[in-house]
Design a protein around this motif. Sequence first.
Motif, PDB file in Angstrom:
ATOM      1  N   ILE A  66       0.839  -1.192   0.000  1.00 23.14           N
ATOM      2  CA  ILE A  66       0.000   0.000   0.000  1.00 23.14           C
ATOM      3  C   ILE A  66       0.875   1.244   0.000  1.00 23.14           C
ATOM      4  CG2 ILE A  66      -1.760   1.300   1.258  1.00 23.14           C
ATOM      5  CD1 ILE A  66      -2.563  -1.419   2.552  1.00 23.14           C
ATOM      6  N   ALA A  67       0.489   2.211  -0.820  1.00 19.94           N
ATOM      7  CA  ALA A  67       1.210   3.477  -0.892  1.00 19.94           C
ATOM      8  C   ALA A  67       0.183   4.604  -1.038  1.00 19.94           C
ATOM      9  CB  ALA A  67       2.169   3.468  -2.064  1.00 19.94           C
ATOM     10  N   PRO A  68       0.614   5.845  -0.855  1.00 26.14           N
ATOM     11  CA  PRO A  68      -0.331   6.963  -0.953  1.00 26.14           C
ATOM     12  C   PRO A  68      -0.989   7.100  -2.332  1.00 26.14           C
ATOM     13  CG  PRO A  68       1.685   7.678   0.118  1.00 26.14           C
ATOM     14  CD  PRO A  68       1.926   6.285  -0.394  1.00 26.14           C
ATOM     15  N   ARG A  74       3.681   1.295  -7.326  1.00 21.72           N
ATOM     16  CA  ARG A  74       4.371   0.497  -8.344  1.00 21.72           C
ATOM     17  C   ARG A  74       5.893   0.492  -8.160  1.00 21.72           C
ATOM     18  NH1 ARG A  74      -0.020   2.396 -11.478  1.00 21.72           N
ATOM     19  NH2 ARG A  74       1.111   4.260 -12.106  1.00 21.72           N
ATOM     20  N   SER A  75       6.400   1.180  -7.144  1.00 20.22           N
ATOM     21  CA  SER A  75       7.857   1.235  -6.958  1.00 20.22           C
ATOM     22  C   SER A  75       8.503  -0.136  -6.737  1.00 20.22           C
ATOM     23  CB  SER A  75       8.243   2.226  -5.856  1.00 20.22           C
ATOM     24  OG  SER A  75       7.725   1.841  -4.617  1.00 20.22           O
ATOM     25  N   PRO A  76       7.856  -1.105  -6.071  1.00 22.81           N
ATOM     26  CA  PRO A  76       8.510  -2.416  -5.973  1.00 22.81           C
ATOM     27  C   PRO A  76       8.701  -3.068  -7.346  1.00 22.81           C
ATOM     28  CG  PRO A  76       6.456  -2.413  -4.727  1.00 22.81           C
ATOM     29  CD  PRO A  76       6.614  -1.065  -5.318  1.00 22.81           C
ATOM     30  N   PHE A 123      -0.571  -7.624  -4.283  1.00 26.34           N
ATOM     31  CA  PHE A 123      -1.591  -6.661  -4.672  1.00 26.34           C
ATOM     32  C   PHE A 123      -1.034  -5.273  -4.396  1.00 26.34           C
ATOM     33  CE2 PHE A 123      -3.566 -10.586  -3.371  1.00 26.34           C
ATOM     34  CZ  PHE A 123      -4.511 -10.825  -4.359  1.00 26.34           C
ATOM     35  N   LEU A 124      -0.888  -4.452  -5.426  1.00 26.04           N
ATOM     36  CA  LEU A 124      -0.376  -3.094  -5.275  1.00 26.04           C
ATOM     37  C   LEU A 124      -1.584  -2.171  -5.177  1.00 26.04           C
ATOM     38  CD1 LEU A 124       2.327  -3.273  -8.079  1.00 26.04           C
ATOM     39  CD2 LEU A 124       2.544  -3.921  -5.689  1.00 26.04           C
ATOM     40  N   ARG A 125      -1.712  -1.473  -4.057  1.00 26.40           N
ATOM     41  CA  ARG A 125      -2.904  -0.675  -3.816  1.00 26.40           C
ATOM     42  C   ARG A 125      -2.558   0.749  -3.402  1.00 26.40           C
ATOM     43  NH1 ARG A 125      -4.584  -4.106  -6.621  1.00 26.40           N
ATOM     44  NH2 ARG A 125      -5.970  -5.780  -6.008  1.00 26.40           N
ATOM     45  N   TYR A 138      -4.792 -10.968   3.820  1.00 31.37           N
ATOM     46  CA  TYR A 138      -3.396 -10.917   3.405  1.00 31.37           C
ATOM     47  C   TYR A 138      -2.500 -11.539   4.473  1.00 31.37           C
ATOM     48  CZ  TYR A 138      -5.210  -7.373   0.209  1.00 31.37           C
ATOM     49  OH  TYR A 138      -5.931  -6.699  -0.746  1.00 31.37           O
ATOM     50  N   ASN A 139      -1.432 -12.182   4.035  1.00 30.48           N
ATOM     51  CA  ASN A 139      -0.434 -12.711   4.958  1.00 30.48           C
ATOM     52  C   ASN A 139       0.497 -11.608   5.450  1.00 30.48           C
ATOM     53  OD1 ASN A 139      -0.762 -15.011   2.638  1.00 30.48           O
ATOM     54  ND2 ASN A 139      -0.794 -15.838   4.694  1.00 30.48           N
ATOM     55  N   MET A 140       0.706 -10.586   4.610  1.00 28.54           N
ATOM     56  CA  MET A 140       1.585  -9.483   4.967  1.00 28.54           C
ATOM     57  C   MET A 140       1.099  -8.219   4.263  1.00 28.54           C
ATOM     58  SD  MET A 140       5.696  -9.025   4.206  1.00 28.54           S
ATOM     59  CE  MET A 140       6.213 -10.368   5.282  1.00 28.54           C
ATOM     60  N   ILE A 141       1.204  -7.104   4.969  1.00 28.32           N
ATOM     61  CA  ILE A 141       0.909  -5.802   4.383  1.00 28.32           C
ATOM     62  C   ILE A 141       2.142  -4.931   4.589  1.00 28.32           C
ATOM     63  CG2 ILE A 141      -0.509  -3.717   4.501  1.00 28.32           C
ATOM     64  CD1 ILE A 141      -2.788  -5.491   5.589  1.00 28.32           C
ATOM     65  N   ILE A 142       2.608  -4.324   3.509  1.00 27.75           N
ATOM     66  CA  ILE A 142       3.711  -3.376   3.586  1.00 27.75           C
ATOM     67  C   ILE A 142       3.166  -2.023   3.161  1.00 27.75           C
ATOM     68  CG2 ILE A 142       5.942  -2.692   2.616  1.00 27.75           C
ATOM     69  CD1 ILE A 142       6.596  -5.682   2.337  1.00 27.75           C
ATOM     70  N   ILE A 143       3.397  -1.024   3.986  1.00 25.17           N
ATOM     71  CA  ILE A 143       2.935   0.323   3.668  1.00 25.17           C
ATOM     72  C   ILE A 143       4.150   1.176   3.349  1.00 25.17           C
ATOM     73  CG2 ILE A 143       1.640   2.330   4.455  1.00 25.17           C
ATOM     74  CD1 ILE A 143       0.247   0.431   6.466  1.00 25.17           C
ATOM     75  N   ASP A 144       4.191   1.656   2.126  1.00 20.00           N
ATOM     76  CA  ASP A 144       5.283   2.504   1.661  1.00 20.00           C
ATOM     77  C   ASP A 144       4.863   3.959   1.878  1.00 20.00           C
ATOM     78  OD1 ASP A 144       7.604   3.328   0.467  1.00 20.00           O
ATOM     79  OD2 ASP A 144       7.161   2.473  -1.506  1.00 20.00           O
ATOM     80  N   GLU A 145       5.780   4.771   2.391  1.00 19.21           N
ATOM     81  CA  GLU A 145       5.491   6.184   2.685  1.00 19.21           C
ATOM     82  C   GLU A 145       4.289   6.305   3.631  1.00 19.21           C
ATOM     83  OE1 GLU A 145       7.643   8.306   1.936  1.00 19.21           O
ATOM     84  OE2 GLU A 145       8.730   7.389   0.278  1.00 19.21           O
ATOM     85  N   ALA A 146       4.321   5.535   4.686  1.00 18.49           N
ATOM     86  CA  ALA A 146       3.212   5.479   5.644  1.00 18.49           C
ATOM     87  C   ALA A 146       2.912   6.827   6.292  1.00 18.49           C
ATOM     88  CB  ALA A 146       3.501   4.440   6.722  1.00 18.49           C
ATOM     89  N   ALA A 147       3.910   7.675   6.436  1.00 15.63           N
ATOM     90  CA  ALA A 147       3.696   8.975   7.075  1.00 15.63           C
ATOM     91  C   ALA A 147       2.719   9.844   6.300  1.00 15.63           C
ATOM     92  CB  ALA A 147       5.025   9.710   7.234  1.00 15.63           C
TER      93      ALA A 147
END
Length: 159
Positions: A66-68, A74-76, A123-125, A138-147
């Motif tokens: 997840i990203a803003p 799509r960065s990954p 899943f890119l969201r 989901y087994n894992m959630i990664i939040i990019d730029e969470a701030a």
Amino acid sequence: MTKIAKFKINYTPHTGQQEVLDAIMASEADVIEIICSRGWGKTLFAVGSLAIPPTVKIPHFQLCWIAPNYKIARSPIDDVLYGINEDTGERFINDTCQETGFKFFDYKKGDNEVHWWNGSKWFLRSADAPDSIVSKGYNMIIIDEAAILLQETFQKQIL
């Protein structure tokens, strides 16, 4: 003799990334926040050290990135799965085994999904579309730029 496809990651964590990885592996926390400076390699670290190992080891592993917005989401893909290691000139990850031609993953751009050979999916969201990030187990959630994410989005849609 049958050749076996070999999946390889052309990435080794730097000292700071390895320290963070060791701390994460020793932790029992459900939510982990990593605060690092620009240029530290957060995306490469998250993909290479956190996302790929369970994706390739656990069939049908489900990861949500997840990203803003979708550009950052799509960065990954852009920076890592199809990115080039500046030190070696090699791709960080090959989508196809050079020896056998076996395809390891396929990026479904229209769906913003990565489908892996073992049934795993990424899943890119975008947090701009909060309904798209409601958990599907989901087994894992990664939040990019969470701030940058709204606290309300995190609490209602992700937790």
